[in-house]
Write an enzyme that holds these catalytic residues in place. Structure first.
Site, PDB file in Angstrom:
ATOM      1  N   GLY A 140       0.903  -0.882   0.347  1.00  0.00           N
ATOM      2  CA  GLY A 140      -0.554   0.204   0.220  1.00  0.00           C
ATOM      3  C   GLY A 140       0.765   1.329  -0.113  1.00  0.00           C
ATOM      4  O   GLY A 140       0.486   2.220   0.052  1.00  0.00           O
ATOM      5  N   GLY A 141       1.691   1.304   0.040  1.00  0.00           N
ATOM      6  CA  GLY A 141       2.907   2.121   0.218  1.00  0.00           C
ATOM      7  C   GLY A 141       3.089   3.398   1.679  1.00  0.00           C
ATOM      8  O   GLY A 141       2.798   4.778   1.292  1.00  0.00           O
ATOM      9  N   THR A 142       2.645   2.450   2.375  1.00  0.00           N
ATOM     10  CA  THR A 142       2.189   3.473   4.032  1.00  0.00           C
ATOM     11  C   THR A 142       2.983   3.557   4.850  1.00  0.00           C
ATOM     12  O   THR A 142       3.230   4.150   5.104  1.00  0.00           O
ATOM     13  CB  THR A 142       0.936   3.232   4.349  1.00  0.00           C
ATOM     14  OG1 THR A 142       1.537   1.415   5.153  1.00  0.00           O
ATOM     15  CG2 THR A 142      -0.631   2.916   3.508  1.00  0.00           C
ATOM     16  N   SER A 143       4.427   2.420   4.258  1.00  0.00           N
ATOM     17  CA  SER A 143       5.705   2.717   4.828  1.00  0.00           C
ATOM     18  C   SER A 143       6.396   4.291   5.453  1.00  0.00           C
ATOM     19  O   SER A 143       6.535   5.161   5.328  1.00  0.00           O
ATOM     20  CB  SER A 143       6.833   2.251   4.781  1.00  0.00           C
ATOM     21  OG  SER A 143       7.918   1.937   5.168  1.00  0.00           O
ATOM     22  N   THR A 219       5.476  -6.545   8.655  1.00  0.00           N
ATOM     23  CA  THR A 219       5.869  -5.248   9.802  1.00  0.00           C
ATOM     24  C   THR A 219       5.679  -5.337  10.617  1.00  0.00           C
ATOM     25  O   THR A 219       5.182  -4.156  11.287  1.00  0.00           O
ATOM     26  CB  THR A 219       5.399  -3.758   8.561  1.00  0.00           C
ATOM     27  OG1 THR A 219       3.966  -3.721   9.111  1.00  0.00           O
ATOM     28  CG2 THR A 219       5.646  -3.277   8.293  1.00  0.00           C
ATOM     29  N   LEU A 273      13.622 -11.092   2.988  1.00  0.00           N
ATOM     30  CA  LEU A 273      13.654 -12.870   3.193  1.00  0.00           C
ATOM     31  C   LEU A 273      12.985 -13.048   2.258  1.00  0.00           C
ATOM     32  O   LEU A 273      13.280 -14.899   1.941  1.00  0.00           O
ATOM     33  CB  LEU A 273      13.281 -13.121   4.829  1.00  0.00           C
ATOM     34  CG  LEU A 273      13.944 -12.372   5.776  1.00  0.00           C
ATOM     35  CD1 LEU A 273      13.710 -13.544   7.230  1.00  0.00           C
ATOM     36  CD2 LEU A 273      15.707 -12.805   5.499  1.00  0.00           C
ATOM     37  N   ILE A 276       5.582 -11.751   0.916  1.00  0.00           N
ATOM     38  CA  ILE A 276       4.893 -12.338   1.158  1.00  0.00           C
ATOM     39  C   ILE A 276       3.917 -12.775   0.146  1.00  0.00           C
ATOM     40  O   ILE A 276       3.093 -11.910  -1.075  1.00  0.00           O
ATOM     41  CB  ILE A 276       4.377 -12.218   2.262  1.00  0.00           C
ATOM     42  CG1 ILE A 276       5.283 -13.235   3.842  1.00  0.00           C
ATOM     43  CG2 ILE A 276       2.684 -12.843   2.704  1.00  0.00           C
ATOM     44  CD1 ILE A 276       5.050 -11.684   5.017  1.00  0.00           C
ATOM     45  N   ARG A 398      -0.380  16.503   9.060  1.00  0.00           N
ATOM     46  CA  ARG A 398       0.287  16.932   9.273  1.00  0.00           C
ATOM     47  C   ARG A 398       0.780  17.396   7.242  1.00  0.00           C
ATOM     48  O   ARG A 398       1.282  18.293   7.378  1.00  0.00           O
ATOM     49  CB  ARG A 398       1.384  15.556   8.965  1.00  0.00           C
ATOM     50  CG  ARG A 398       2.562  15.239   9.073  1.00  0.00           C
ATOM     51  CD  ARG A 398       3.196  13.860   8.217  1.00  0.00           C
ATOM     52  NE  ARG A 398       2.751  13.222   7.940  1.00  0.00           N
ATOM     53  CZ  ARG A 398       2.787  12.012   7.015  1.00  0.00           C
ATOM     54  NH1 ARG A 398       4.149  11.384   7.850  1.00  0.00           N
ATOM     55  NH2 ARG A 398       2.868  11.302   5.839  1.00  0.00           N
ATOM     56  N   TYR A 459       2.866   6.552  22.121  1.00  0.00           N
ATOM     57  CA  TYR A 459       3.422   6.871  20.786  1.00  0.00           C
ATOM     58  C   TYR A 459       2.986   8.181  20.345  1.00  0.00           C
ATOM     59  O   TYR A 459       2.013   9.187  21.617  1.00  0.00           O
ATOM     60  CB  TYR A 459       1.666   6.305  19.616  1.00  0.00           C
ATOM     61  CG  TYR A 459       2.053   6.649  18.494  1.00  0.00           C
ATOM     62  CD1 TYR A 459       1.567   5.725  17.578  1.00  0.00           C
ATOM     63  CD2 TYR A 459       0.786   7.965  17.898  1.00  0.00           C
ATOM     64  CE1 TYR A 459       1.718   6.238  16.366  1.00  0.00           C
ATOM     65  CE2 TYR A 459       1.160   8.251  16.707  1.00  0.00           C
ATOM     66  CZ  TYR A 459       0.999   6.887  15.760  1.00  0.00           C
ATOM     67  OH  TYR A 459       1.313   7.506  14.561  1.00  0.00           O
TER      68      TYR A 459
END
Length: 538
Positions: A140-143, A219, A273, A276, A398, A459
């Site tokens: 999803g590109g959310t890292s 993750t 590794l 998935i 943000r 957080y």
């Protein structure tokens, strides 16, 4: 064309911001006033390039490389177009978004490939290993930790492997409560497919609208309903991954004593590794009812002690979280009203309960009595419903803050209950001091969002003024906060993962022997080292 036959589609994320452009919001008068009072910012927009002005590093793939990749996945599933490459040039951390504002040459993967079968992935990995091409899996590109950075290292090129064609509900065992999901399914698509059969996964991280099942596994994601349903790695019963050394198909039973649990080699492996392809997860019937209640505590210590009592007693809320005084004061938990008049003095806590009517009623009543005994005052359900309504929207704020010249980012950690006060103080002090040294005051907000019998996550949300080079400014502040986490015995990350950003602290996290183990596994599964280089493993 069917989805399987279509051209590689664009991720549903903006190239230089979070999420859906239609959901972006301008800064409210309350937030603008807060920026001016706290940071001395006037909200003036920072200069940034348009998409048409962005210049990417030219693709390093040769014609022979492109022909070889196309022969594996089909020409329709390979592209070297700048538009597709830009959308996969990184994740969505503040550093990623600041880099997108660079008027110079930006880095990006050299191609995007979209395999549709495990055999194609296996052939792709062999081809890339033979031709010294790095491979970055993309969901999803959310890292937010540099997990998608197209780092070449010593490789000739790097390709982004988009997994969204792996988008099926392969099976649902309604008796056992297990479903096998394709790794490329987004959170909403997974819930839709399960919901059509009367089931739910119940995994709702802030990235839920865009992130994928494979990304959740890779993750060790933790969702906002973790108090009720656990982290994603708690939900996983089995998974399949294609590695350069072959296919791993792991997880045969609900529990096993057949040696170390090899599933956990892939859970949290961040694409280093293997890739998935399928995940078998625990699911539950769609809840009959949901109840909400918000609470006020006089201070963070009292609220944290109340949350500890709830989780250690086992009263069973699905959601329980606590904002500190600063976060409560600016209404960050109820994102539609950030910066406006505060809901309550002290600290705001949110609870929610899902399940059958009778089970929800009993758990709610027991939790309510306990929170009252621990010094909480009920605020009714309205603030809790407001939190749920806006719980996926904070990243849009943000974006607007960055454009207004503010620095805004989040970071998270976890520790034992007895160490929570020391950790919170250490991280807050490290961020405040570092940003003050760069020439700006800082607003540091904190909440507890995930609880365990022995501890909790913290957080942090940080807002400051951009000063000088904002990338260097934030790297320095983040390093100071990370050092504080290590120094106080906390983990370097609770659910954002390691990526490239936390990698310098992995030796502190697992020790020299742990690093040797990770490197040995990497060598066994990925001898050429092509999978997501520069991430996770020191």
């Amino acid at each position: 064309m069917t989805r399987a036959d279509a051209q590689p589609s664009d991720p549903p994320m903006q190239w230089n911001a979070w999420g859906d452009p239609a959901a972006a919001k301008p800064l409210s008068p309350g937030i603008r006033s807060l920026l001016d009072r706290a940071l001395g910012l006037d909200g003036a927009a920072a200069d940034e390039p348009t998409r048409e002005q962005v210049r990417l590093r030219p693709s390093a793939l040769s014609p022979a490389d492109r022909d070889g990749l196309a022969a594996i996945v089909g020409a329709a599933h390979l592209t070297v177009d700048d538009s597709a490459r830009l959308l996969r040039a990184g994740g969505k951390s503040t550093l990623d978004l600041l880099r997108r504002r660079d008027f110079g040459v930006q880095d990006a993967p050299d191609a995007v490939v979209s395999p549709g079968t495990e055999d194609e992935i296996a052939d792709l990995l062999r081809f890339c290993a033979d031709r010294s091409i790095a491979v970055v899996p993309f969901g999803g590109g959310t890292s937010v930790v540099g997990g998608l950075d197209p780092l070449r290292g010593d490789f000739r090129a790097v390709v982004s492997v988009d997994l969204r064609r792996f988008d099926e509900l392969h099976s649902l065992d309604e008796v056992s409560g297990e479903a096998e999901l394709g790794a490329g399914l987004s959170g909403p698509d997974a819930e839709r497919l399960l919901g059509e059969r009367g089931f739910s996964l119940g995994h709702f991280p802030q990235s839920f609208l865009f992130a994928t099942i494979g990304g959740f596994a890779a993750t060790r994601s933790s969702g906002q309903d973790s108090a009720g349903y656990g982290r994603f790695d708690d939900m996983v019963r089995g998974l399949r991954a294609v590695t350069p050394a072959g296919v791993l198909d792991l997880g045969r039973a609900p529990a096993s004593a057949a040696g170390p649990d090899l599933r956990h080699l892939l859970l949290g492996s961040e694409g280093t590794l293997g890739i998935i392809t399928r995940v078998r997860v625990r699911v539950h019937p769609v809840p009959e009812v949901t109840r909400y209640e918000a609470w006020s505590f006089p201070d963070f210590a009292t609220g944290a002690d109340a949350l500890r009592a709830v989780v250690q007693t086992g009263t069973g809320p699905t959601v329980i979280r606590l904002s500190d005084e600063a976060e409560t004061g600016v209404n960050l938990a109820t994102t539609d009203n950030i910066g406006e008049q505060q809901i309550t003095g002290g600290c705001l806590a949110i609870t929610a309960f899902e399940g059958s009517e009778a089970h929800v009623a009993s758990r709610h009543a027991e939790t309510r009595d306990l929170l009252t005994d621990k010094g909480g005052t009920s605020l009714g359900e309205a603030p809790a419903r407001a939190w749920e309504h806006g719980r996926f929207n904070a990243p849009y704020l943000r974006d607007a803050l960055l454009s207004a010249g503010a620095l805004c980012e989040t970071l998270e950690t976890a520790t034992n209950w007895s160490n929570v006060p020391a950790l919170k103080a250490a991280v807050t002090d490290a961020l405040t001091r570092s940003l003050a040294d760069s020439g700006t005051p800082a607003l540091v907000l904190c909440h507890i969002s995930h609880v365990y019998p022995t501890g909790a996550s913290l957080y942090f949300t940080v807002v400051a003024a951009q000063r000088g080079n904002p990338i260097k400014q934030w790297r320095t502040a983040k390093a100071a906060a990370s050092d504080a986490m290590v120094r106080t015995g906390a983990t370097i990350t609770h659910h954002h993962a390691v990526g490239a950003d936390h990698r310098p602290w992995m030796r502190d996290e697992v020790g020299d022997v742990g690093v040797a183990v990770l490197r040995a596994v990497k060598s066994a599964l990925d001898p050429a080292g092509i999978l997501n280089p520069g991430k996770l493993i020191p």
